[in-house]
Scaffold this active site. Structure first.
Site, PDB file in Angstrom:
ATOM      1  N   LYS A   1       1.528   4.093  -2.862  1.00 50.52           N
ATOM      2  CA  LYS A   1       1.261   5.492  -2.680  1.00 50.52           C
ATOM      3  C   LYS A   1       2.339   6.365  -2.884  1.00 50.52           C
ATOM      4  CE  LYS A   1      -3.144   5.421  -1.424  1.00 50.52           C
ATOM      5  NZ  LYS A   1      -4.336   6.071  -2.206  1.00 50.52           N
TER       6      LYS A   1
ATOM      7  N   TYR B   1       0.853  -1.163  -0.027  1.00 50.60           N
ATOM      8  CA  TYR B   1       0.007   0.068   0.082  1.00 50.60           C
ATOM      9  C   TYR B   1       0.829   1.297   0.023  1.00 50.60           C
ATOM     10  CZ  TYR B   1      -3.296   3.635   1.888  1.00 50.60           C
ATOM     11  OH  TYR B   1      -4.126   4.843   2.338  1.00 50.60           O
TER      12      TYR B   1
HETATM   13  N1  SER Z   1      -5.697   4.277   7.288  1.00 50.89           N
HETATM   14  C1  SER Z   1      -4.630   3.796   6.357  1.00 50.89           C
HETATM   15  C2  SER Z   1      -4.301   2.198   6.590  1.00 50.89           C
HETATM   16  O1  SER Z   1      -4.096   2.068   7.835  1.00 50.89           O
HETATM   17  C3  SER Z   1      -3.576   4.414   6.351  1.00 50.89           C
HETATM   18  O2  SER Z   1      -3.513   5.454   5.143  1.00 50.89           O
HETATM   19  O3  SER Z   1      -4.186   1.665   5.818  1.00 50.89           O
END
Ligand code: SER
Length: 325
Positions: free
Chosen positions: A151, A147
């Site tokens: 990003k 993730y």
């Molecule tokens: N709230 C998100 C997550 O915990 C962080 O951007 O993946």
């Protein structure tokens, strides 16, 4: 300033952020001007009833092109993504959805001459070698979740599309987002939403998947909505960061949010059973320096931990009572 004749597309409109942002945008631009789009139809009645919905897969550029030709969007908010914890279960798919989805939106925006694009980034762009206190806007970034990697790469591409093609794309690095209207989907900061729901159940207890002193940057949803809309309505020349802005409101640990809840529900108990998400949390900042957002477009949050707790508990109680009748 909002141009109220704009047609706006929100992709990922049924998610934690999308479901609230879509309603705010409909208040500003008029219900019929804001198209909610997602892979599945909305369950929330207010979202369903307040304006058009289109079922869309962000990985299908042809369908997206047809949608854009139909509505002639001036703005796109692209919120669909796989979050940190879910991403680790299927890294290749998370990469595909997060990156191909972004490319499809950026290319569509260029082709269809969309005026402004919003795309969220996250504190997950930082990693174990990033300074963890007051993390600066520009610093070491070595994300170690798929993730976070998606990003960070996305930020580079947003800036690239701005610099090379003049696309007005704007972005914020959200901390953990907390709201009462919708549940988050598979993140490491989700405990800070779940804990309020559990506090109002008969057992008034919560088993936390992070350890008691794990500090993370967090933000209450009304502040996140305000930041997003302020950034999108700022004059283009004020938006000097074209990768993504650091954004901050509060930082707390599970122990501190539990203490904040105990001020309202003294019998509330928390226990700790850290799982794989602990490792993710330990690689992220504990607090964020957002002075660039403050200086460039006047960012200032309204909610601290206790103000958020009071509002969350009040609204969740109200929702429970309404569901009971
Ligand atoms: N709230 C998100 C997550 O915990 C962080 O951007 O993946």
């Amino acid at each position: 300033m909002a141009n109220t004749s704009d047609t706006v597309l929100v992709i990922g409109a049924c998610g934690q952020l999308g479901s609230e942002l879509t309603l705010e945008l409909r208040n500003m631009y008029g219900g019929s001007n804001v198209v909610a789009a997602d892979i599945a139809a909305p369950k929330q009645a207010d979202l369903r009833d307040s304006g058009p919905f289109e079922k869309i897969d962000v990985l299908d550029p042809k369908a997206m092109g047809e949608l854009a030709a139909k509505y002639k969007f001036k703005q796109i908010y692209h919120l669909a993504a796989v979050l940190s914890a879910t991403g680790e279960k299927n890294p290749k798919f998370a990469w595909k959805l997060n990156m191909d989805g972004l490319f499809n939106v950026l290319d569509l925006a260029l082709e269809q001459k969309v005026e402004k694009v919003y795309w969220p980034s996250s504190i997950a762009v930082f990693g174990p070698n990033t300074p963890r206190q007051n993390t600066p806007q520009h610093t070491i970034m070595d994300p170690n979740t798929v993730y976070g990697i998606s990003k960070q790469a996305g930020e580079r591409w947003c800036e690239y599309y701005f610099e090379k093609y003049g696309l007005d794309v704007r972005s914020l690095r959200y901390p953990g987002l907390i709201g009462y209207k919708a549940l988050p989907g598979g993140g490491t900061t989700d405990y800070a939403v779940d804990i309020y729901h559990k506090a109002l159940e008969d057992s008034a207890s919560y088993e936390c998947f992070l350890s008691e002193n794990t500090y993370l940057p967090m933000m209450y949803m009304p502040d996140a909505l305000k930041a997003t809309l302020d950034l999108m309505h700022a004059p283009a020349e004020q938006v000097k960061v074209r990768s993504s802005y650091n954004l901050s409101a509060m930082s707390f640990s599970p122990k501190e949010i539990a203490a904040s809840i105990q001020k309202h529900i003294p019998e509330f108990e928390i226990s700790y059973k850290p799982d794989s998400r602990q490792q993710i949390a330990d690689s992220w900042p504990q607090s964020i320096d957002d002075s660039a957002a403050q200086q460039d477009w006047g960012w200032k949050p309204a909610y601290d931990l206790d103000a958020m707790t009071a509002d969350m508990l009040l609204n969740l109680k109200k929702m429970k009572e309404e569901q009971a009748v």
